[in-house]
Write an enzyme that holds these catalytic residues in place. Structure first.
Site, PDB file in Angstrom:
ATOM      1  N   GLU A 138     -53.734   4.802  -3.627  1.00  0.00           N
ATOM      2  CA  GLU A 138     -54.115   4.061  -4.835  1.00  0.00           C
ATOM      3  C   GLU A 138     -53.318   4.565  -6.030  1.00  0.00           C
ATOM      4  O   GLU A 138     -53.571   5.652  -6.559  1.00  0.00           O
ATOM      5  CB  GLU A 138     -55.607   4.239  -5.104  1.00  0.00           C
ATOM      6  CG  GLU A 138     -56.155   3.365  -6.214  1.00  0.00           C
ATOM      7  CD  GLU A 138     -56.400   1.932  -5.775  1.00  0.00           C
ATOM      8  OE1 GLU A 138     -55.981   1.023  -6.526  1.00  0.00           O
ATOM      9  OE2 GLU A 138     -57.003   1.717  -4.709  1.00  0.00           O
ATOM     10  N   HIS A 190     -35.605  14.140   6.726  1.00  0.00           N
ATOM     11  CA  HIS A 190     -36.796  14.344   7.559  1.00  0.00           C
ATOM     12  C   HIS A 190     -37.267  15.796   7.558  1.00  0.00           C
ATOM     13  O   HIS A 190     -38.425  16.087   7.885  1.00  0.00           O
ATOM     14  CB  HIS A 190     -36.517  13.879   8.988  1.00  0.00           C
ATOM     15  CG  HIS A 190     -37.733  13.456   9.750  1.00  0.00           C
ATOM     16  ND1 HIS A 190     -38.973  14.027   9.570  1.00  0.00           N
ATOM     17  CD2 HIS A 190     -37.912  12.503  10.706  1.00  0.00           C
ATOM     18  CE1 HIS A 190     -39.857  13.452  10.374  1.00  0.00           C
ATOM     19  NE2 HIS A 190     -39.237  12.522  11.072  1.00  0.00           N
TER      20      HIS A 190
END
Length: 464
Positions: free
Chosen positions: A399, A171
């Protein structure tokens, strides 16, 4: 309205029949790597634990798994020039007593696997099937814990030609916003395009002031005299919550678009100051807060104070704002707290307003004060539970050359102290177009059995 709508009733398979085909370290393409250390902010310092996520992709004839996997591998090698800390390790600077990135190009993990299942056989991807654990590599067996990579990709092909991308990241590397930017850059490079967003790696923008100046009380933090360990695990350093997973029921509750509109109408029809804007998150968080606080099994529960924590992105709240490409953690815990009796009696509008007040509290001065508080006190998150929202991160809108993911979500663990908001998955998403926005939200929660029964009852009672 209010009828049970859980994501737990579909049959599920218990074994994905996953076989690891290869496992390796990959390194930066840069020929002459200069070793250096990178500063970690006080926000980063408290997040030395791993986060896992899975991204599912439908079959595309032009991009069979082996081609897609090679494109991801090559793109990662190129990105390690810019994101050099991904191939580094965390170390303790003994002079400062702070964790920092050692950009030593020790490598990030890359694993290729195959499953004997089809993507459709996995069933409802929103469901928290323990078998999905096999789609993320947590450790490379050939390395010692001290040499554990900060980032591991596991690419798993399915019999149908679809595949998953399981990602483990420490993290300290990224928060949700910088994860989205990294994903956009990965997709761009995999498609032989330039970087979508230029990364900004200097985390000193969130350094404490000298001298530190704490101007506000910070009820969201608790001072403990426990030193941070350089190789500590999640349990040792992440927070002081009860993170045991023993005897916890795990369920996912679905809020449809109609449910969200209904809750919004209830919130807007109640008394309020009219000074703050009600967001979908604040409305859902308030609903969950009431149910969680009142389901707590304790004597005189109504006299107990309940504190809800939730992350607020501070990028645009600072003056000046952080650069768009800021890498690292730029979120802080906001809070709302009240006695359970008040939570039980208050209209939804008041609870929503309290959540909204916690968000509005995050001004530039408050953020700087919070960072300075950590500089002086270290400390840990201080609350009954935290809501971690993956709801609108937009990872399913990235995408790739083979399209958007069918679904993207964290690999959720059983912890009663963290409630996850997960994105909805659109009906009929098997058409392979990707993008999982169904308009609703999924609430993932783990509780002891008796508390879960009460939570479920309250969840639908207050949804009516």
């Amino acid at each position: 309205m209010g009828a049970p709508n859980q994501k737990n009733s579909l049959p599920r398979i218990d074994d994905l029949l996953v076989t690891i085909e290869s496992s390796m370290l990959i390194f930066s393409d840069e020929k002459h790597h200069e070793r250096k250390s990178l500063f970690l902010s006080n926000i980063d310092q408290g997040l030395n634990f791993d986060v896992q996520s899975i991204h599912y992709f439908a079959a595309k004839p032009d991009f069979p798994p082996e081609i897609a996997f090679k494109k991801i591998e090559n793109a990662l090698r190129k990105l390690l020039v810019t994101y050099e800390f991904l191939a580094g390790r965390i170390k303790m600077n003994t002079d400062t007593g702070r964790l920092e990135f050692d950009c030593n190009n020790a490598g990030m993990g890359f694993v290729v696997a195959r499953s004997e299942r089809t993507l459709d056989e996995l069933g409802d991807l929103v469901c928290l099937n323990p078998a999905f654990q096999s789609l993320v590599t947590k450790r490379l067996d050939c390395l010692s814990p001290r040499s554990h990579p900060l980032c591991i990709f596991q690419m798993t092909s399915f019999k149908c030609g679809g595949f998953s991308m399981g990602v483990l990241t420490n993290h300290t590397l990224f928060d949700g916003g910088s994860t989205r930017i990294f994903s956009e850059n990965l997709a761009a490079i995999a498609g032989d395009k330039p970087l979508a967003v230029i990364p900004y790696n200097d985390r000193k923008l969130l350094a404490a002031r000298s001298p530190p100046l704490v101007k506000f009380p910070h009820h969201e933090r608790l001072k403990l005299n426990i030193p941070l360990a350089p190789h500590a695990t999640t349990d040792a350093n992440s927070n002081i919550f009860d993170n045991s997973s023993t005897d916890l029921d795990l369920k996912v509750f679905h809020l449809s678009p109609d449910d969200l509109l209904h809750l919004k109408a209830k919130a807007n029809s109640g008394p309020s100051s009219g000074k703050l804007r009600y967001t979908s998150f604040s409305i859902v968080a308030a609903h969950i807060w009431r149910c969680k606080a009142l389901s707590f099994e304790a004597e005189d529960n109504l006299e107990r104070e309940s504190t809800l924590l939730y992350a607020v992105d501070i990028r645009q709240r600072l003056n000046p704002p952080l650069p768009v490409g800021y890498n690292g953690n730029a979120v802080l815990s906001a809070y709302a707290k009240a006695k359970c009796r008040d939570i039980a009696e208050a209209p939804l509008s008041r609870l929503v307003e309290m959540v909204a007040e916690g968000t509005a509290r995050m001004t530039d001065e408050y953020v700087r004060s919070a960072i300075d508080w950590v500089e002086l006190n270290k400390g840990f998150p201080n609350g009954e539970f935290m809501i971690s929202s993956w709801w609108r991160l937009g990872l399913d809108e990235v995408e790739y050359p083979w399209g958007k993911s069918v679904y993207s979500c964290p690999l959720v663990s059983r912890r009663k102290d963290v409630i996850f908001l997960l994105p909805d998955i659109a009906d009929g998403n098997s058409d392979g177009k990707g993008g999982s926005h169904g308009g609703g939200v999924n609430v993932s929660i783990a509780l002891p059995h008796k508390e879960m029964i009460m939570f479920e009852s309250l969840f639908y009672e207050h949804l009516a």
